[in-house]
Design a protein around this motif. Sequence first.
Motif, PDB file in Angstrom:
ATOM      1  N   GLU A   1       1.063  -1.381  -0.348  1.00 14.70           N
ATOM      2  CA  GLU A   1       0.097  -0.113   0.244  1.00 14.70           C
ATOM      3  C   GLU A   1       0.829   1.050   0.005  1.00 14.70           C
ATOM      4  O   GLU A   1       0.924   2.651  -0.521  1.00 14.70           O
ATOM      5  CB  GLU A   1      -0.976  -0.030   1.093  1.00 14.70           C
ATOM      6  N   ASP A   2       1.963   1.462   0.539  1.00 17.44           N
ATOM      7  CA  ASP A   2       2.821   2.091   1.041  1.00 17.44           C
ATOM      8  C   ASP A   2       3.332   2.880  -0.345  1.00 17.44           C
ATOM      9  O   ASP A   2       3.943   4.206  -0.817  1.00 17.44           O
ATOM     10  CB  ASP A   2       4.392   2.066   1.566  1.00 17.44           C
ATOM     11  N   GLN A   3       3.428   1.353  -1.226  1.00 18.44           N
ATOM     12  CA  GLN A   3       4.303   1.751  -3.040  1.00 18.44           C
ATOM     13  C   GLN A   3       3.396   1.734  -3.474  1.00 18.44           C
ATOM     14  O   GLN A   3       3.415   2.740  -4.820  1.00 18.44           O
ATOM     15  CB  GLN A   3       4.856   0.614  -3.063  1.00 18.44           C
ATOM     16  N   GLN A   4       2.248   1.795  -3.412  1.00 17.30           N
ATOM     17  CA  GLN A   4       0.802   2.311  -4.243  1.00 17.30           C
ATOM     18  C   GLN A   4       0.213   3.596  -4.411  1.00 17.30           C
ATOM     19  O   GLN A   4       0.594   4.636  -4.949  1.00 17.30           O
ATOM     20  CB  GLN A   4      -0.271   1.248  -4.172  1.00 17.30           C
ATOM     21  N   GLU A   5       0.746   4.031  -2.804  1.00 10.82           N
ATOM     22  CA  GLU A   5       0.546   5.280  -2.793  1.00 10.82           C
ATOM     23  C   GLU A   5       1.677   6.618  -2.621  1.00 10.82           C
ATOM     24  O   GLU A   5       1.357   7.231  -3.387  1.00 10.82           O
ATOM     25  CB  GLU A   5       0.487   5.094  -1.398  1.00 10.82           C
TER      26      GLU A   5
END
Length: 396
Positions: free
Chosen positions: A144-148
């Motif tokens: 999720e951090d990378q998607q954000e």
Amino acid sequence: DSVWPKYTEGHKRIESDNLYHERNKNIRATAAGEWIDQLGLNNTIALRKVVKEPQLLGDVLSEVIKEKDEILAICECLKFDHEADFSFIQAFIRAKSLKEGIGWVKEMVHILEKNGYDAKAISNLLVSVGPSKEIWTYVDSLSEDQQEAYWKNEHLYLFVETSHDAIDMINKLHRYGRFFSAIELCSRSVDTLPTDLLLKVLWRASIEDSNEDVRLDNYVIGSIFDELYKRDNLDVSLMKKIEWNYISFLDSHSIRKPKYLENELAENPSFFIEVIKWIYFSDDRDKYYKEKEGVSEEKIQLIARHSKLLLDTWQKIPGLQDDYSIDEGFLKGWIETVRELATEAGRQEVADMEIGRLLARYPEDVDKWPQESIFRIIEDLHSEELNRHYSTTLFN
């Protein structure tokens, strides 16, 4: 150092564009290889800060850099956001990914993660690949951090090939609070997108806090409004709210007007009175403050400013027909109702003033000007305020 290099033998374009570009690429690749041999890789990479077109250097190095450790040395530029760094590394990554495919991109992400690159740096690599369903699907598989980090990256290229891709990208931008970028993307595909999506994009950008500091462009906003005004499947109630929130883009200096708010003013005397109540004090000052109880001073000022912009841009006279004739009975009835409501609200003088200004905006470049029906109504009303502001507006 130039997109169109100057050769010592002169500028002779006798071959096709493809051959010309291929010759340029080969010559540049040879030169880059010599730089690496003479200066070393790190010093060659450092040239990005001094050459005129750092993206050309990144593109040509993608042809000569093959080894993983060399690629990783170039990827150090992913950690920086200076324009020269990004245009250089973006060109390198894009050229490599086009040649090697999505498998190379996935491998590089894995290598960067193992080498301690943070989500922002990795997102710089991912946005350099360019937008596509394939890359979006891969990004969805990451943390999720990378998607954000990917969807919030300021270098994300707002380009899609189909309306379906545009819808997907807009939904992602919304998820991560990039409402202004969603507007920008909408404007590029505006004639292919559904009406409810265009309305949603404008509405959310006007009421929700954005995660980006971007100035809205008048042309971009205008292109969406122009498209919406062509359509007859609008949620008119929502459209009026949107016009209100974007009234500064539709003011008297704009080529477009708030169509549905103008209609509401011309058809609904009560709405006209509500608008002037935000701008002008009542004859009884205490009544004005009582009307605004519970509303912050900041909000009062904002609504008053929007109300003034709306009245200043209003051109549609009540009863005005498509052929520029006027339904005199309708206009007379509208004015009578307005004056009754204005008297109750303690604002008859300012209502007459605004009516006078409006009547003076009857278009002068049409065959039916001047309108005798307007003159008759003005004479019947015997209002000094209305007469004065009609004359002042007419001759200004």
